[in-house]
Design a protein around this motif. Structure first.
Motif, PDB file in Angstrom:
ATOM      1  N   ILE A 172       0.917  -1.084   0.197  1.00 15.86           N
ATOM      2  CA  ILE A 172      -0.017   0.188  -0.155  1.00 15.86           C
ATOM      3  C   ILE A 172       0.774   1.271  -0.409  1.00 15.86           C
ATOM      4  O   ILE A 172       1.070   2.284  -0.794  1.00 15.86           O
ATOM      5  N   PHE A 173       1.789   1.197   1.163  1.00 23.28           N
ATOM      6  CA  PHE A 173       2.615   2.406   1.308  1.00 23.28           C
ATOM      7  C   PHE A 173       3.493   2.665  -0.684  1.00 23.28           C
ATOM      8  O   PHE A 173       3.400   3.733  -0.584  1.00 23.28           O
ATOM      9  N   THR A 174       4.198   1.360  -0.510  1.00 24.03           N
ATOM     10  CA  THR A 174       4.642   1.284  -2.319  1.00 24.03           C
ATOM     11  C   THR A 174       4.199   2.243  -3.661  1.00 24.03           C
ATOM     12  O   THR A 174       4.064   2.750  -4.523  1.00 24.03           O
ATOM     13  N   GLY A 175       2.666   1.491  -3.138  1.00 29.40           N
ATOM     14  CA  GLY A 175       1.542   2.299  -4.044  1.00 29.40           C
ATOM     15  C   GLY A 175       1.005   4.177  -4.867  1.00 29.40           C
ATOM     16  O   GLY A 175       1.262   4.668  -5.354  1.00 29.40           O
ATOM     17  N   VAL A 176       0.949   4.394  -2.681  1.00 31.44           N
ATOM     18  CA  VAL A 176       1.099   5.619  -2.608  1.00 31.44           C
ATOM     19  C   VAL A 176       2.230   6.676  -3.017  1.00 31.44           C
ATOM     20  O   VAL A 176       1.690   7.506  -3.659  1.00 31.44           O
ATOM     21  N   ILE A 177       3.323   6.451  -2.585  1.00 32.92           N
ATOM     22  CA  ILE A 177       4.864   6.987  -3.346  1.00 32.92           C
ATOM     23  C   ILE A 177       4.382   7.098  -4.733  1.00 32.92           C
ATOM     24  O   ILE A 177       5.416   8.073  -5.213  1.00 32.92           O
ATOM     25  N   ALA A 178       4.293   6.121  -5.281  1.00 36.63           N
ATOM     26  CA  ALA A 178       4.677   5.519  -6.782  1.00 36.63           C
ATOM     27  C   ALA A 178       3.123   6.987  -7.230  1.00 36.63           C
ATOM     28  O   ALA A 178       3.586   7.815  -8.604  1.00 36.63           O
ATOM     29  N   ILE A 179       2.184   6.849  -6.836  1.00 33.41           N
ATOM     30  CA  ILE A 179       1.179   8.006  -7.032  1.00 33.41           C
ATOM     31  C   ILE A 179       2.322   8.637  -7.067  1.00 33.41           C
ATOM     32  O   ILE A 179       1.739  10.130  -8.190  1.00 33.41           O
ATOM     33  N   PHE A 180       2.869  10.015  -5.905  1.00 30.25           N
ATOM     34  CA  PHE A 180       3.178  10.519  -5.189  1.00 30.25           C
ATOM     35  C   PHE A 180       4.602  10.723  -6.411  1.00 30.25           C
ATOM     36  O   PHE A 180       4.158  12.358  -7.035  1.00 30.25           O
ATOM     37  N   VAL A 181       5.001  10.153  -6.837  1.00 33.20           N
ATOM     38  CA  VAL A 181       6.256  11.087  -8.062  1.00 33.20           C
ATOM     39  C   VAL A 181       5.823  10.408  -9.479  1.00 33.20           C
ATOM     40  O   VAL A 181       5.943  11.740  -9.830  1.00 33.20           O
ATOM     41  N   PHE A 182       5.178   9.569  -9.446  1.00 33.23           N
ATOM     42  CA  PHE A 182       5.140   9.536 -11.193  1.00 33.23           C
ATOM     43  C   PHE A 182       3.339  10.430 -11.480  1.00 33.23           C
ATOM     44  O   PHE A 182       4.052  10.267 -13.079  1.00 33.23           O
ATOM     45  N   ASN A 183       2.777  10.774 -10.699  1.00 27.39           N
ATOM     46  CA  ASN A 183       1.903  11.860 -11.693  1.00 27.39           C
ATOM     47  C   ASN A 183       2.388  12.743 -10.853  1.00 27.39           C
ATOM     48  O   ASN A 183       2.148  14.116 -11.922  1.00 27.39           O
ATOM     49  N   THR A 184       3.303  13.365 -10.635  1.00 31.07           N
ATOM     50  CA  THR A 184       3.971  14.621 -10.462  1.00 31.07           C
ATOM     51  C   THR A 184       5.169  14.790 -11.995  1.00 31.07           C
ATOM     52  O   THR A 184       4.739  15.513 -12.396  1.00 31.07           O
ATOM     53  N   LEU A 185       5.577  13.536 -11.986  1.00 30.58           N
ATOM     54  CA  LEU A 185       6.126  13.344 -13.397  1.00 30.58           C
ATOM     55  C   LEU A 185       5.218  13.538 -14.581  1.00 30.58           C
ATOM     56  O   LEU A 185       5.358  14.353 -16.027  1.00 30.58           O
ATOM     57  N   PHE A 186       4.036  13.078 -14.636  1.00 25.76           N
ATOM     58  CA  PHE A 186       3.056  13.317 -16.285  1.00 25.76           C
ATOM     59  C   PHE A 186       2.580  14.236 -15.583  1.00 25.76           C
ATOM     60  O   PHE A 186       2.634  14.522 -17.111  1.00 25.76           O
ATOM     61  N   GLY A 187       2.662  15.674 -14.782  1.00 25.72           N
ATOM     62  CA  GLY A 187       1.984  16.846 -14.784  1.00 25.72           C
ATOM     63  C   GLY A 187       2.786  17.164 -15.806  1.00 25.72           C
ATOM     64  O   GLY A 187       3.086  18.514 -16.061  1.00 25.72           O
TER      65      GLY A 187
ATOM     66  N   MET B 245       7.579  10.517 -22.857  1.00 23.41           N
ATOM     67  CA  MET B 245       7.464  10.750 -21.010  1.00 23.41           C
ATOM     68  C   MET B 245       6.219  10.538 -20.910  1.00 23.41           C
ATOM     69  O   MET B 245       5.702   9.943 -20.132  1.00 23.41           O
ATOM     70  N   ALA B 246       4.858  11.336 -21.803  1.00 16.28           N
ATOM     71  CA  ALA B 246       3.835  10.924 -21.291  1.00 16.28           C
ATOM     72  C   ALA B 246       3.327   9.299 -20.432  1.00 16.28           C
ATOM     73  O   ALA B 246       2.914   8.935 -19.644  1.00 16.28           O
ATOM     74  N   ILE B 247       3.236   8.524 -21.603  1.00 19.64           N
ATOM     75  CA  ILE B 247       3.024   6.879 -21.913  1.00 19.64           C
ATOM     76  C   ILE B 247       4.078   6.505 -20.836  1.00 19.64           C
ATOM     77  O   ILE B 247       3.468   5.884 -19.789  1.00 19.64           O
ATOM     78  N   GLY B 248       5.044   6.784 -20.240  1.00 19.76           N
ATOM     79  CA  GLY B 248       6.040   6.360 -19.818  1.00 19.76           C
ATOM     80  C   GLY B 248       5.578   6.544 -18.451  1.00 19.76           C
ATOM     81  O   GLY B 248       6.172   5.956 -17.982  1.00 19.76           O
ATOM     82  N   THR B 249       5.239   7.766 -18.097  1.00 18.18           N
ATOM     83  CA  THR B 249       4.820   7.843 -16.157  1.00 18.18           C
ATOM     84  C   THR B 249       3.449   7.553 -16.211  1.00 18.18           C
ATOM     85  O   THR B 249       3.953   6.995 -14.678  1.00 18.18           O
ATOM     86  N   ARG B 250       2.674   7.572 -17.372  1.00 18.94           N
ATOM     87  CA  ARG B 250       1.550   6.613 -16.653  1.00 18.94           C
ATOM     88  C   ARG B 250       1.551   4.930 -17.111  1.00 18.94           C
ATOM     89  O   ARG B 250       1.156   4.348 -16.213  1.00 18.94           O
ATOM     90  N   PHE B 251       2.520   4.686 -17.502  1.00 16.78           N
ATOM     91  CA  PHE B 251       2.732   3.467 -17.687  1.00 16.78           C
ATOM     92  C   PHE B 251       3.744   2.988 -16.139  1.00 16.78           C
ATOM     93  O   PHE B 251       3.049   1.880 -15.220  1.00 16.78           O
ATOM     94  N   LEU B 252       4.436   3.538 -15.135  1.00 12.57           N
ATOM     95  CA  LEU B 252       5.093   3.578 -13.961  1.00 12.57           C
ATOM     96  C   LEU B 252       4.242   3.480 -13.499  1.00 12.57           C
ATOM     97  O   LEU B 252       4.193   2.654 -12.042  1.00 12.57           O
ATOM     98  N   LEU B 253       3.411   4.488 -12.913  1.00 14.93           N
ATOM     99  CA  LEU B 253       2.464   4.783 -12.184  1.00 14.93           C
ATOM    100  C   LEU B 253       1.230   3.732 -11.957  1.00 14.93           C
ATOM    101  O   LEU B 253       1.140   3.060 -10.897  1.00 14.93           O
ATOM    102  N   GLY B 254       0.957   3.098 -13.638  1.00 15.53           N
ATOM    103  CA  GLY B 254      -0.212   2.334 -12.615  1.00 15.53           C
ATOM    104  C   GLY B 254       0.984   0.612 -12.853  1.00 15.53           C
ATOM    105  O   GLY B 254       0.065  -0.006 -12.085  1.00 15.53           O
ATOM    106  N   ALA B 255       2.593  -0.068 -13.536  1.00 11.00           N
ATOM    107  CA  ALA B 255       2.460  -0.888 -12.398  1.00 11.00           C
ATOM    108  C   ALA B 255       3.526  -0.361 -10.912  1.00 11.00           C
ATOM    109  O   ALA B 255       3.201  -2.106 -10.819  1.00 11.00           O
ATOM    110  N   LEU B 256       3.246   0.203 -10.277  1.00  8.74           N
ATOM    111  CA  LEU B 256       4.031   0.408  -9.535  1.00  8.74           C
ATOM    112  C   LEU B 256       3.020   0.053  -8.516  1.00  8.74           C
ATOM    113  O   LEU B 256       2.325   0.566  -7.258  1.00  8.74           O
ATOM    114  N   ASN B 257       1.202   0.997  -9.130  1.00  4.83           N
ATOM    115  CA  ASN B 257       0.381   0.972  -8.282  1.00  4.83           C
ATOM    116  C   ASN B 257      -0.427  -0.331  -8.129  1.00  4.83           C
ATOM    117  O   ASN B 257      -1.804  -0.378  -8.698  1.00  4.83           O
ATOM    118  N   GLY B 258      -0.106  -1.349  -7.224  1.00  2.00           N
ATOM    119  CA  GLY B 258      -1.315  -3.124  -7.333  1.00  2.00           C
ATOM    120  C   GLY B 258      -1.790  -2.427  -5.905  1.00  2.00           C
ATOM    121  O   GLY B 258      -1.855  -3.603  -4.560  1.00  2.00           O
TER     122      GLY B 258
END
Length: 490
Positions: free
Chosen positions: A126-141, A148-161
């Protein structure tokens, strides 16, 4: 009487020192009422990730929904500003892949995160997933280009378990009497995300254009016009990550660890059940992958859910892109704010329906009849969309809001049902195909405005109706087998 005796025996289990799962079990035995604080934290996580549990739990669920719901109002304009599309009609094609990349990442790693949660605990996942949102959603913006948009969204989904562990945590943190309440809080947090996400994306995107007195074109929000909504969601996810420190671990960590089966049994007890177990010759029940795949009532139900998931995700992607497309291509020329307003109103209406109307309708008709009726009503509704585009002014606003709200209510009924590992993985895959396919079809349709057969966007909504009709037909026998037996078990 025998069942009561067995229940009492199971409740009198041995607790181990220094085992976080046993500590939680002891706490549950003394628990009176629903653990509101923990569920609210889970709610925050679900919202920030794109799904919640007591005061801490509900906030976590919220973290999960926002990155998905906030994207729709501004995705069209984001792709336009990347200048990757050679023609204006191609914008939707590229937008579909950005929408799909999140679900593709989630599809590839959802089983992995489930295994990690069962071996090392729910809390780390749970903690890893929320941190992934913090990092990769920021990078997506802060994306500089399409890739870069494709990569950050993919990593956001992959690390959001988060989804599986959150539901397991919801069932484990509460006394068995309140498990259904805990799990329903996840759906409530997701619905709140459907309200707040589009509002954030619609009102906060392109702030330098909308609020020039506050945001300078030379500021970071002027140079990255889609950063502000992503930043707000990321900060909310950071709050969820901090809340995680107060969440107790529920996994049993001692030699006689039986928590995986216990937690899944608890989760199944609170969810609609299929008769997915098979008996061996000596009378023992097994649930192997082979027996699951041979269980046609279960597998047929999963396939039906996948078809409806494909349709609903494609529709969600197409609807926003269509509304923001120029009038000359059959769209509505809406702004991010206009789309955000519509989706926010729709989310509010959907939440009211879920809380106050759906329980009565479900009691009268049953879930499968609701799915059939919803699918049949969706077909003429979708057929009307190209004609809605001919309206303007107040008439357009009123009719469009009513149509999208009604379609969202009807689509929501497809998503109710059993949730297990096979179903969630398969549906995630179909949800990844939906946005990519929907964007590509919309782009193609806008290039054939004067075709003799279903010109322009008429073709898009016709294809959506074909998929919907296939899903409805598959809810009948002989494809959907033994559903009456399933309904009699509930």
């Amino acid at each position: 009487m025998a069942n009561n005796g067995l229940q009492e025996t199971l409740l009198k289990k041995q607790y181990h020192e220094n085992c976080p799962g046993c500590v939680v079990d002891e706490m549950k035995e003394r628990q009176e009422g629903v653990p509101i604080k923990k569920l609210l934290t889970m709610g925050t996580i679900v919202l920030s990730a794109g799904r919640a549990l007591t005061s801490f739990s509900l906030s976590l669920v919220a973290s999960s929904a926002l990155p998905i719901a906030s994207l729709y109002p501004f995705l069209y304009f984001m792709i336009r500003d990347f200048h990757i599309a050679k023609r204006e009609e191609d914008i939707n094609f590229y937008a579909g892949y950005v929408g799909a990349s999140y679900m593709l990442g989630r599809t590839l790693t959802s089983i992995f995160w489930g295994v990690v949660a069962d071996r090392y605990g729910r809390k780390p996942v749970i903690f890893t997933g929320v941190i992934a949102i913090f990092v990769f959603n920021t990078l997506f913006g802060l994306s500089l280009n399409f890739w870069m948009a494709i990569g950050t969204r993919f990593l956001l989904g992959a690390l959001n378990g988060l989804l599986g562990p959150m539901k397991a945590y919801a069932s484990e943190i509460c006394h068995h009497k309140y498990q259904a309440v805990a799990l329903s809080s996840i759906s409530a947090s997701w619905a709140i995300g459907l309200i707040t996400g589009p509002a954030l994306g619609g009102f906060l995107a392109q702030p330098a254009e909308k609020y020039p007195a506050t945001f300078s074109p030379n500021s970071i929000f002027g140079r990255f016009p889609y950063f502000l909504p992503c930043l707000c969601i990321s900060l909310f996810a950071l709050i969820g990550a901090i809340c995680c420190f107060w969440l107790p671990e529920t996994l049993h960590m001692h030699p006689c660890n039986s928590s995986p089966s216990e937690s899944y049994d608890a989760l199944e007890a609170a969810l609609p059940k299929f008769n997915w177990k098979t008996e061996t010759k000596d009378g023992r029940e097994t649930a192997s992958a082979k027996s699951l795949l041979k269980n046609w009532p279960l597998m047929s139900s999963i396939i039906v859910y996948c078809i409806f998931s494909l349709h609903d995700m494609a529709y969600s992607e197409i609807c926003s892109l269509w509304a923001e497309s120029p009038r000359k291509f059959g769209g509505l020329s809406y702004s991010t704010q206009s789309v955000g307003e519509i989706l926010t109103i729709t989310g509010c209406g959907l939440l009211v329906f879920q809380l106050f109307l759906y329980p009565f309708v479900e009691k009268m008709l049953g879930p499968i009849n609701i799915a059939r009726i919803s699918g049949i009503l969706s077909i003429p509704l979708l057929t009307s969309y190209p004609y809605i585009a001919m309206l303007s002014g107040i008439a357009l606003a009123v009719v469009l809001n009513c149509a999208i709200l009604l379609k969202s209510v009807l689509s929501e009924q497809h998503q109710r049902g059993a949730a297990n590992g096979i179903a969630m993985t398969a549906m995630s895959l179909f949800k990844a195909v939906g946005p990519a396919g929907g964007g590509a079809i919309l782009s193609w349709a806008q290039k054939r405005q004067h075709a003799a057969f279903f010109p322009g966007v008429h073709l898009v909504f016709f294809i959506l109706n074909v998929i919907e009709a296939i899903g409805v037909l598959m809810t009948f026998k002989p494809f959907l087998a033994d559903w009456s037996q399933y309904e009699s078990q509930n």
